[in-house]
Design a protein around this motif. Structure first.
Motif, PDB file in Angstrom:
ATOM      1  N   TYR A 162     -22.649-147.804 -15.649  1.00  0.00           N
ATOM      2  CA  TYR A 162     -23.041-148.106 -16.912  1.00  0.00           C
ATOM      3  C   TYR A 162     -23.288-149.665 -17.498  1.00  0.00           C
ATOM      4  CZ  TYR A 162     -21.921-148.094 -21.770  1.00  0.00           C
ATOM      5  OH  TYR A 162     -21.471-148.679 -23.503  1.00  0.00           O
ATOM      6  N   LEU A 175     -27.277-150.099 -14.599  1.00  0.00           N
ATOM      7  CA  LEU A 175     -28.825-148.938 -14.193  1.00  0.00           C
ATOM      8  C   LEU A 175     -29.284-149.530 -15.862  1.00  0.00           C
ATOM      9  CD1 LEU A 175     -27.273-145.498 -14.899  1.00  0.00           C
ATOM     10  CD2 LEU A 175     -28.940-146.490 -13.059  1.00  0.00           C
ATOM     11  N   ARG A 176     -28.637-150.699 -16.915  1.00  0.00           N
ATOM     12  CA  ARG A 176     -29.873-151.359 -17.288  1.00  0.00           C
ATOM     13  C   ARG A 176     -30.836-152.058 -16.604  1.00  0.00           C
ATOM     14  NH1 ARG A 176     -27.063-149.978 -21.686  1.00  0.00           N
ATOM     15  NH2 ARG A 176     -25.197-149.790 -22.150  1.00  0.00           N
ATOM     16  N   THR A 201     -32.946-152.740 -13.502  1.00  0.00           N
ATOM     17  CA  THR A 201     -34.453-152.158 -12.866  1.00  0.00           C
ATOM     18  C   THR A 201     -34.991-152.534 -11.538  1.00  0.00           C
ATOM     19  OG1 THR A 201     -35.733-153.417 -13.858  1.00  0.00           O
ATOM     20  CG2 THR A 201     -35.610-151.700 -15.147  1.00  0.00           C
ATOM     21  N   LYS A 222     -39.605-142.297 -22.247  1.00  0.00           N
ATOM     22  CA  LYS A 222     -39.081-142.554 -22.751  1.00  0.00           C
ATOM     23  C   LYS A 222     -39.625-142.445 -24.730  1.00  0.00           C
ATOM     24  CE  LYS A 222     -36.321-147.314 -24.596  1.00  0.00           C
ATOM     25  NZ  LYS A 222     -36.182-147.934 -24.185  1.00  0.00           N
ATOM     26  N   PHE A 276     -31.337-143.146 -19.951  1.00  0.00           N
ATOM     27  CA  PHE A 276     -30.220-144.457 -19.511  1.00  0.00           C
ATOM     28  C   PHE A 276     -29.566-142.821 -19.457  1.00  0.00           C
ATOM     29  CE2 PHE A 276     -26.007-145.526 -20.203  1.00  0.00           C
ATOM     30  CZ  PHE A 276     -25.832-146.249 -19.244  1.00  0.00           C
ATOM     31  N   ARG A 277     -29.010-141.971 -20.175  1.00  0.00           N
ATOM     32  CA  ARG A 277     -28.146-140.665 -20.738  1.00  0.00           C
ATOM     33  C   ARG A 277     -28.238-139.535 -19.580  1.00  0.00           C
ATOM     34  NH1 ARG A 277     -27.942-135.775 -22.923  1.00  0.00           N
ATOM     35  NH2 ARG A 277     -29.859-135.762 -24.173  1.00  0.00           N
ATOM     36  N   GLN A 335     -30.545-140.758 -16.452  1.00  0.00           N
ATOM     37  CA  GLN A 335     -29.800-141.677 -15.232  1.00  0.00           C
ATOM     38  C   GLN A 335     -28.287-141.657 -14.961  1.00  0.00           C
ATOM     39  OE1 GLN A 335     -31.770-144.838 -15.618  1.00  0.00           O
ATOM     40  NE2 GLN A 335     -34.011-144.153 -15.057  1.00  0.00           N
ATOM     41  N   MET A 336     -27.763-141.542 -16.171  1.00  0.00           N
ATOM     42  CA  MET A 336     -26.455-141.816 -15.978  1.00  0.00           C
ATOM     43  C   MET A 336     -25.345-140.447 -15.722  1.00  0.00           C
ATOM     44  SD  MET A 336     -23.887-143.547 -16.111  1.00  0.00           S
ATOM     45  CE  MET A 336     -24.163-144.947 -16.423  1.00  0.00           C
TER      46      MET A 336
END
Length: 353
Positions: free
Chosen positions: A127, A130-131, A133, A211, A218-219, A221-222
């Protein structure tokens, strides 16, 4: 024009292949206990590699924390399956905390819980991380794996610290290992060829473009990170009940384990599920055969002294060579199927005419 194999023939060949695998596993004990254990290890390594491929290959996230999830799954399942008497005898420096000191459950639920706990930690680390890179995310996940190892080494009331866990029941056999491998391949393979999988591959190619096209980067990848963590935890549970002893050494469940799995998926091909399995098979057998260089070898009366760690040195050199000269690996991002096998033999036949 290349002849296409009908869907019905594909199905028949696949069923025949699975039946062949079943008969091989049914009779693998004929080869002896050593080879039975190696065949089991191949399946465990394959689960590790396929789960890692989902993140590093299909999604394109460079993670170095896989060993942390494997360790979490291993310790969680082992603590749940150990008998109360074993726990009391093992935890003599500091008693095991409640409720683990009063729980003993079966291997299957313990394995699933190990996977779920690993998935929970994957969510916790993913969480915020992943923000990040590129290399920053890789460093964050590497730090996570090392933090898990250090915690395991020091939490005597949970993991027994540096003493580790011994006498773990050897529940893992060829059926458990290959059964879970089948589940792993079915789920991750279905995900790869679903709409989510296409989105993950788009993110792998260009996250900015994905994107712009409306994909929630993000969702997705999570989701991939958590699923990968779950199956890494499953492989850890199987590994714990295969090796029957756990300790927090770096060479056991530390960063070296991530390096081993990375070798498998690079050799097999980043982004390929069948490539990951082929890489795991290669690594399992070659790493065992290379151990002869770590003991004394006598040739024509001359004794060559063994060098500890020589097997990993050779594998590391092989890894570097593959990265420089053959980045695609065995399969690249493609999957091995009956059409490709047919095309290969057809090409060989044409060349020989």
């Amino acid at each position: 024009m290349v002849k296409r194999i009908p869907l019905k023939i594909n199905l028949i060949l696949t069923i025949a292949f699975l039946i062949g695998i079943y008969f091989f596993l049914s009779n693998v004990s004929v080869l002896g206990d050593y080879w039975s254990r190696i065949v089991t290890l191949v399946a465990i390594y394959s689960i590790m590699a396929v789960s890692y491929t989902l993140v590093n290959g299909i999604t394109g996230i460079f993670s170095l924390g896989q060993a942390g999830f494997i360790a979490i799954g291993a310790y969680t399942s082992a603590l749940l399956t150990l008998s109360l008497q074993q726990k009391e005898m093992s935890f003599f420096i500091q008693p095991l905390i409640w409720p683990l000191n009063s729980i003993q459950i079966g291997f299957l639920p313990a394995t699933i819980i190990g996977g779920l706990v690993a998935a929970f930690f994957a969510f916790l680390i993913g969480y915020p991380s992943l923000r990040l890179t590129g290399d920053y995310f890789a460093i964050a996940t590497l730090a996570f794996a090392e933090i898990i190892r250090i915690l395991i080494q020091n939490l005597y009331g949970v993991t027994n610290g540096t003493l580790g866990l011994k006498g773990i029941n050897p529940y893992t056999n060829v059926w458990w290992a290959w059964g879970w491998l089948l589940v792993t391949v079915l789920i991750i393979g279905s995900l790869k060829y679903s709409s989510y999988g296409r989105a993950l591959r788009a993110i792998s190619e260009d996250p900015v473009a994905a994107k712009v096209m409306g994909i929630d980067v993000f969702r997705h990848q999570m989701m991939a990170f958590v699923i990968s963590g779950f199956f890494a935890g499953i492989s850890g549970a199987l590994y714990a009940h295969w090796i029957t002893t756990l300790d927090p050494r770096p060479t056991s469940l530390g960063v070296m384990l991530t390096f081993y799995v990375l070798i498998m998926i690079v050799i097999g091909g980043l982004g390929s599920i069948t490539g990951a399995i082929l890489g795991a098979i290669f690594f399992a057998f070659v790493s065992q055969w290379l151990r002869i260089f770590e003991s004394n070898i006598t040739i024509f009366g001359f004794t060559i002294p063994g060098v500890p760690g020589m097997s990993m040195l050779i594998l590391s050199v092989l890894f570097i060579v593959v990265m420089i000269f053959w980045r695609r690996g065995l399969m690249g991002k493609e999957e091995l199927n009956w059409q490709k096998i047919y095309n290969f033999f057809k090409k060989v036949e044409v060349q020989n005419e």
